[in-house]
Design a protein around this motif. Structure first.
Motif, short mmCIF file in Angstrom:
data_model
loop_
_atom_site.label_atom_id
_atom_site.label_comp_id
_atom_site.label_asym_id
_atom_site.label_seq_id
_atom_site.Cartn_x
_atom_site.Cartn_y
_atom_site.Cartn_z
N ILE A 1 1.98 1.82 -3.46
CA ILE A 1 0.89 2.40 -4.27
C ILE A 1 0.87 3.92 -4.08
O ILE A 1 0.73 4.68 -5.03
N LEU A 2 1.05 4.32 -2.81
CA LEU A 2 1.03 5.75 -2.47
C LEU A 2 2.25 6.47 -3.06
O LEU A 2 2.13 7.53 -3.67
N THR B 1 -4.52 7.74 7.61
CA THR B 1 -3.21 7.40 7.04
C THR B 1 -2.35 8.66 6.93
O THR B 1 -1.17 8.66 7.29
N LYS C 1 -0.06 5.79 -7.70
CA LYS C 1 -1.16 4.98 -8.25
C LYS C 1 -2.42 5.09 -7.38
O LYS C 1 -3.49 4.68 -7.80
N ALA C 2 -2.26 5.62 -6.17
CA ALA C 2 -3.39 5.69 -5.23
C ALA C 2 -4.49 6.61 -5.75
O ALA C 2 -4.21 7.64 -6.37
N LYS C 3 -5.73 6.18 -5.54
CA LYS C 3 -6.89 6.99 -5.96
C LYS C 3 -7.34 7.89 -4.82
O LYS C 3 -7.99 8.91 -5.06
N ALA C 4 -7.05 7.47 -3.59
CA ALA C 4 -7.46 8.26 -2.42
C ALA C 4 -6.58 7.92 -1.24
O ALA C 4 -5.94 6.86 -1.22
N ILE C 5 -6.55 8.84 -0.27
CA ILE C 5 -5.79 8.58 0.96
C ILE C 5 -6.69 8.91 2.15
O ILE C 5 -7.36 9.95 2.15
N ARG C 6 -6.74 7.99 3.10
CA ARG C 6 -7.58 8.21 4.29
C ARG C 6 -6.92 9.29 5.17
O ARG C 6 -5.69 9.38 5.23
N ASN D 1 0.83 -1.21 0.00
CA ASN D 1 0.00 0.00 0.00
C ASN D 1 0.86 1.26 0.00
O ASN D 1 0.52 2.25 -0.65
#
Lengths: 148, 68
Positions: B34-35, B47, B39-44, B31
């Motif tokens: 990905i960040l 996080t 490539k990440a679509k969203a981040i909490r 993960n």
């Protein structure tokens, strides 16, 4: 084995049974048509109409059953929201649309074909909606997987 | 994407490895990759909060908007 897997396996078994039934009906269609015409006392010219329409629809029916089997196998493998399944659903809807077109045209010669045609149109619409739901679900799943 | 993730820059400044950061913020290395690769679509928010806490920085140090 959970209820979801059992249900998918049952559907797969039924699909195979229907596939066998379709092949058997295709082989015995001349006799079946003769029996139907004899039983209902209809015009003998109807025999060629029924046989022609059934044989024209046969490839679409076989292809649709093949797509359905592939779709169910993917579901059993746990691959539910994948682009391959959207493709199978799209193909299924096109096969239904083809059958609808053929049977609606054949309804001019034999009225009960209109009922088959309308049912096929209805199935086409349902499949298109399910296909769109699957496509949207894949988008949501991808977004969810790429949320860190 | 117009949002650029500058996590690798911040990690280099703080001299922290991917494995160590992933462990400290409680996400998998996959993960984190990905960040880092964008490539990440969203981040909490949780996080982002963990990253800022561990790297002692602001969200703006990690995320940047660039017109495409």
């Amino acid at each position: 084995m959970n209820a979801h897997t059992k249900s998918a396996r049952l559907t797969l078994c039924l699909t195979f049974l229907i596939l066998i039934a379709v092949i058997a009906a295709a082989v015995t269609l001349p006799w079946l048509t003769d029996w139907y015409i004899c039983k209902t006392g209809r015009n003998k010219e109807l025999r060629s109409v029924i046989m022609t329409v059934c044989y024209i629809c046969l490839p679409a029916a076989l292809a649709a059953l093949y797509s359905l089997i592939r779709l169910l196998k993917n579901i059993l493998d746990g691959e539910i929201f994948i682009h391959g399944n959207v493709l199978h659903l799209r193909l299924l809807s096109w096969y239904c649309a083809a059958v609808a077109l053929i049977t609606l045209a054949a309804g001019y010669f034999y009225l009960p074909f209109y009922l088959v045609g309308l049912a096929a149109v209805f199935f086409t619409l349902i499949l298109r909606v399910i296909k769109n739901v699957f496509a949207a679900a894949i988008e949501i799943k991808t977004e969810n997987e790429l949320t860190v | 994407m117009a949002i650029i993730v500058n996590l690798d820059v911040m990690m280099a400044k703080r001299k922290i490895s991917s494995g160590e950061l992933a462990e400290k913020i409680g996400i998998t290395q996959a993960n984190l990759s990905i960040l880092k690769t964008g490539k990440a679509k969203a981040i909490r928010f949780s996080t982002l909060e963990s990253i800022c806490r561990v790297l002692d920085c602001q969200p703006a140090d990690i995320l940047e908007y660039r017109e495409e």
